[in-house]
Structure formats: C-alpha cells, structure tokens
Design a protein around this motif. Structure first.
Motif, PDB file in Angstrom:
ATOM      1  N   UNK A 393       0.825  -1.205   0.000  1.00 48.35           N
ATOM      2  CA  UNK A 393       0.000   0.000   0.000  1.00 48.35           C
ATOM      3  C   UNK A 393       0.859   1.255   0.000  1.00 48.35           C
ATOM      4  N   UNK A 394       1.919   1.237   0.811  1.00 48.88           N
ATOM      5  CA  UNK A 394       2.819   2.405   0.865  1.00 48.88           C
ATOM      6  C   UNK A 394       3.493   2.648  -0.481  1.00 48.88           C
ATOM      7  N   UNK A 395       3.940   1.545  -1.099  1.00 48.40           N
ATOM      8  CA  UNK A 395       4.596   1.659  -2.405  1.00 48.40           C
ATOM      9  C   UNK A 395       3.628   2.205  -3.453  1.00 48.40           C
ATOM     10  N   UNK A 396       2.377   1.760  -3.404  1.00 46.03           N
ATOM     11  CA  UNK A 396       1.370   2.221  -4.356  1.00 46.03           C
ATOM     12  C   UNK A 396       1.073   3.698  -4.151  1.00 46.03           C
ATOM     13  N   UNK A 397       1.001   4.084  -2.889  1.00 41.46           N
ATOM     14  CA  UNK A 397       0.745   5.494  -2.579  1.00 41.46           C
ATOM     15  C   UNK A 397       1.879   6.369  -3.083  1.00 41.46           C
ATOM     16  N   UNK A 398       3.107   5.927  -2.857  1.00 42.59           N
ATOM     17  CA  UNK A 398       4.276   6.694  -3.318  1.00 42.59           C
ATOM     18  C   UNK A 398       4.323   6.786  -4.845  1.00 42.59           C
ATOM     19  N   UNK A 399       3.988   5.681  -5.520  1.00 39.93           N
ATOM     20  CA  UNK A 399       3.976   5.684  -6.991  1.00 39.93           C
ATOM     21  C   UNK A 399       2.940   6.672  -7.519  1.00 39.93           C
ATOM     22  N   UNK A 400       1.766   6.696  -6.935  1.00 41.15           N
ATOM     23  CA  UNK A 400       0.713   7.622  -7.354  1.00 41.15           C
ATOM     24  C   UNK A 400       1.140   9.075  -7.129  1.00 41.15           C
ATOM     25  N   UNK A 401       1.827   9.295  -5.977  1.00 37.25           N
ATOM     26  CA  UNK A 401       2.276  10.657  -5.667  1.00 37.25           C
ATOM     27  C   UNK A 401       3.306  11.131  -6.684  1.00 37.25           C
ATOM     28  N   UNK A 403       3.665  10.031  -9.740  1.00 44.08           N
ATOM     29  CA  UNK A 403       2.986  10.174 -11.008  1.00 44.08           C
ATOM     30  C   UNK A 403       2.287  11.529 -11.111  1.00 44.08           C
ATOM     31  N   UNK A 404       1.654  11.942  -9.999  1.00 40.22           N
ATOM     32  CA  UNK A 404       0.971  13.227  -9.979  1.00 40.22           C
ATOM     33  C   UNK A 404       1.977  14.379 -10.093  1.00 40.22           C
ATOM     34  N   UNK A 406       4.946  14.252 -11.524  1.00 46.17           N
ATOM     35  CA  UNK A 406       5.477  14.262 -12.874  1.00 46.17           C
ATOM     36  C   UNK A 406       4.483  14.894 -13.850  1.00 46.17           C
ATOM     37  N   UNK A 407       3.203  14.565 -13.671  1.00 46.48           N
ATOM     38  CA  UNK A 407       2.153  15.130 -14.535  1.00 46.48           C
ATOM     39  C   UNK A 407       2.047  16.630 -14.346  1.00 46.48           C
ATOM     40  N   UNK A 408       2.151  17.073 -13.090  1.00 36.02           N
ATOM     41  CA  UNK A 408       2.068  18.515 -12.816  1.00 36.02           C
ATOM     42  C   UNK A 408       3.261  19.253 -13.399  1.00 36.02           C
ATOM     43  N   UNK A 409       4.431  18.643 -13.328  1.00 35.65           N
ATOM     44  CA  UNK A 409       5.639  19.282 -13.892  1.00 35.65           C
ATOM     45  C   UNK A 409       5.553  19.365 -15.407  1.00 35.65           C
ATOM     46  N   UNK A 410       4.943  18.404 -16.053  1.00 33.33           N
ATOM     47  CA  UNK A 410       4.838  18.395 -17.516  1.00 33.33           C
ATOM     48  C   UNK A 410       3.872  19.405 -18.040  1.00 33.33           C
ATOM     49  N   UNK A 411       2.931  19.866 -17.283  1.00 33.13           N
ATOM     50  CA  UNK A 411       1.918  20.819 -17.748  1.00 33.13           C
ATOM     51  C   UNK A 411       2.347  22.257 -17.507  1.00 33.13           C
ATOM     52  N   UNK A 412       3.460  22.462 -16.739  1.00 35.07           N
ATOM     53  CA  UNK A 412       3.905  23.836 -16.496  1.00 35.07           C
ATOM     54  C   UNK A 412       4.579  24.404 -17.755  1.00 35.07           C
ATOM     55  N   UNK A 413       4.421  25.770 -18.065  1.00 33.27           N
ATOM     56  CA  UNK A 413       5.004  26.381 -19.266  1.00 33.27           C
ATOM     57  C   UNK A 413       6.535  26.501 -19.135  1.00 33.27           C
TER      58      UNK A 413
END
Length: 413
Positions: A393-401, A403-404, A406-413
């Motif tokens: 569960x901890x590993x899954x939580x960390x992976x999701x975090x 991922x989020x 990385x996604x936020x960094x990719x959308x920045x100008x």
C-alpha cells in the motif's frame, strides 16, 4: 475411595465414609467404622490453624481417601477427607487405637516392616512419619517434594522410602536420611499412580502410570528392567479391542503372596491383565493372560491363599473370586468364603451411590499439552502478510504521488 484389601483373613472394603471388615473364614460380626461419626478435631484459633504456613483448606466430607495394612496383618490405618489419621488394631479383635490429624489431605499410607512407624504422603508433596508405639504423638515431617504425591511404599528392609508423584517420577530416598536421594526411576510419560514391591523380590519395584504402562525396576540403582504398554497388549490379546481409545490409567498393581503373579487393573477397563514374575527368565516380567470381566472392576486384591478378589461395578454380583487352575484364572462363584463375605457386604453396597463408584480418580491429573510452535508460526505468518500488505500500500501510494508530481511538472510552461 472405593477399594478392597485384606488384613489377615479379614476382607476390607472402603466406600464413602465407611470401612467395613468381614472375616472370610469365620462367622464373626463384621467391623464397621464410620468416619462421619468419629472424633472431631478440636477447634483452634485461626493463627494455630495456619501455623504450618500454608493456606487453610475447606472443611472435609469425611470420605475415606486411603488405607494401609501392616505386614503382619495386625494393624490398619486409614485417612479421610477431614484429615483424620485413624489407627486400628485388628487382632485378636478390632479396636480403634487412636485418631490423629494430618496437615494436608493424604493420598497414600504405608507401615514400616518393623511396624513401629506409619508414613503418610499428602497432596502437597510431603511425607510425614507417625509413631505406632506412641499412638497419640503427632506427625514429624520426613521429606518434601515439589509435586503432588500419589503413592508411597518402603523397601522390605526399611532402608528406603519410595515415592511416586504427578510429575512422572519415582524417587528412592534413604529412610534414615531422606534428604539423601539414592536414585530416580525415570521413564513414565504421565503421573505415576501405583507402586508395588512384589513378595519374594525385595530389590524389584513395579510401577503403573497414567500413560498406560507397567514398568519393572531395580529401584536401588534406578535401572529399568522391563516396560509393557497395556494398550498394545490388549490389542495383541484382543484384536477386536477399540484401537482409538486412549491408554487408560493404571489404578492398581497387586502381586500374589508367592510373588509369582501380578494383576494390573486400569481405570474403566473391564479386564485384568496378568503377568508372571521370574528372576531366571531373561524377560523378568512376562504377560500371562487377560481376564475379561462382565462389569467394570473397581479394585482388586490377592488374599493369603493367592486367590484374586475383584470388586465389580454391579449390583447383582459385586464380588468375584478367581483361582489359578491349570495355568488359567477361573471364576469360583460357589466358594463358601465368597458367600460369607457377600452376605455381610451386600447391604453396604446397596447404599453406595453409583456415581461415586464410577467417578474418575485420575482425570484431573493429566497434563495438558500445548503446541506453542504452531501457534507462533501462524501468528508470524499473519504478521509477515500484514507487513507485506502495508509495504504494498505504501509503495502504491508513493507511486501515485510521483505520477501526480510528474504530470504537474509536464503541464507547467
């Protein structure tokens, strides 16, 4: 305790609060002693009652717990649930010599061969010595154990005191210096419930146990000479026997006056196992035969003539005599001694409660075994699985975090 025995030619029977003695050869008046009407212990202060340092015990029920007969057959002692110790003279006539008091409820008694001393073993593991010549003198602590004592006997030369306890041990102690232990006879897997030094074999000891075995010892050295599993013997002699039944506890080991024959009785088993004792034979304790009975036997004893008397849980024919004829133990229902004893004995037997006769004496002595290893391994496995689930569960939580992020960094100008 429902039990039988012999004091010379007197047939003895104890049940509930009474001792009954019937002469087998003469038409004499039976002797009856009722503990419930015997002398009561004088009341003492609370401080005096606990002077031994142990906890106080609840009031007793006057039920007979054990009795012993001297080697000459002239003396008898019994103890009851109210902690009386009563000494009798049997010949030339019955007479109550003294009533004394023990510290704890007793489990077994034995007279010394010299008949000057009475040893009393109790449930707390102590052995007390009472004088026979001074019947009013109190008991003297002789030796102690860390476990409940179930049987006590003495060597024929009065050199050793032999005790059996709940912790599977047979201990051989020097009589004059009981703190000096001569040997231990070890090998039983459950409590040791019966001891017998067979007549004519002063250096041998027979022991019976809750593990369903009978063992023969050279007790001075503690060396085991032979061991027989009564369950296996039953299966060999009676193939139709119930193989699923747990080995029953040995409740009586008795030897004939000539020391040649041994009868073994197990609790709630409708049979008697016979053995032969022979010093010449390499196998010194040899199975002889198995006597099947119509009812469950409660106790047994050899008389002076070598006949076996068996007390049965039956209202119709509670007593049987078995005689060895042509190498076979045969019932003798027409025996005049049996008729005489049964006539005097039957009125007492009718008043005995059936539940009292069939209650187990040893059920509470068996030790429970616990499989701690299996329980530990199961809990350990459960703990490892919980830890693995938590890590997942901890590993899954960390992976999701991540991922989020990385996604936020990719959308920045």
């Amino acid at each position: 305790m429902t039990a039988v025995g012999f004091c010379g030619h007197w047939f003895l029977f104890t049940y509930e609060t009474k001792l009954v003695a019937v002469h087998t050869k003469q038409s004499r008046e039976p002797f009856v002693f009722d503990c419930s009407s015997a002398e009561k212990k004088p009341k003492t202060s609370k401080a005096d009652s606990n002077s031994d340092g142990g906890p106080s015990e609840e009031a007793g029920s006057d039920r007979v717990l054990a009795f012993a007969v001297s080697s000459s057959g002239k003396l008898l002692a019994l103890t009851d649930d109210t902690k009386r110790l009563v000494l009798f003279q049997c010949e030339p006539s019955w007479r109550c010599v003294s009533v004394r008091w023990v510290v704890r409820r007793c489990t077994s008694l034995v007279f010394s061969q010299a008949e000057d001393e009475l040893l009393v073993a109790d449930k707390s593991g102590d052995v007390y010595s009472f004088s026979v010549g001074e019947p009013q003198r109190g008991g003297e602590l002789k030796m102690g154990h860390l476990s409940m004592l179930l049987a006590v006997t003495m060597s024929p030369d009065d050199k050793y005191i032999i005790t059996a306890d709940r912790d599977e041990k047979v201990r051989v102690s020097c009589h004059r210096s009981p703190y000096s232990i001569q040997s231990f006879c070890l090998g039983h897997q459950q409590f040791v419930s019966a001891l017998q030094i067979p007549s004519g074999h002063p250096h041998w000891l027979l022991s019976g146990s809750g593990d369903g075995t009978v063992k023969l010892w050279e007790y001075e050295s503690g060396r085991r000479l032979q061991s027989w599993d009564l369950g296996q013997l039953e299966e060999a002699m009676c193939p139709q026997a119930d193989k699923e039944r747990q080995n029953p506890a040995v409740c009586r080991v008795s030897s004939s006056p000539d020391g040649r024959h041994v009868a073994v009785l197990c609790e709630r088993v409708s049979a008697v196992q016979f053995f032969l004792l022979d010093e010449v034979d390499e196998k010194k304790l040899v199975p002889h035969s198995r006597l099947c009975l119509p009812h469950c036997p409660l106790d047994l004893s050899f008389d002076l003539e070598g006949r076996l008397w068996v007390l049965l849980d039956s209202s119709d024919a509670p007593l049987q005599i078995h005689t060895l004829r042509q190498n076979s133990w045969q019932c003798d229902p027409e025996n005049s001694d049996l008729s005489r004893v049964t006539e005097a004995f039957r009125p007492h037997w009718k008043t005995l409660d059936a539940s009292t006769r069939t209650n187990s004496r040893f059920e509470h002595l068996y030790k429970e075994s616990y499989d701690n290893v299996t329980s530990y391994l199961q809990k350990k496995q459960q703990r490892l699985e919980e830890q693995q689930l938590k890590r997942t569960k901890t590993q899954k939580t960390n992976d999701n975090k991540r991922l989020k992020e990385t996604s936020a960094a990719g959308t920045q100008p």
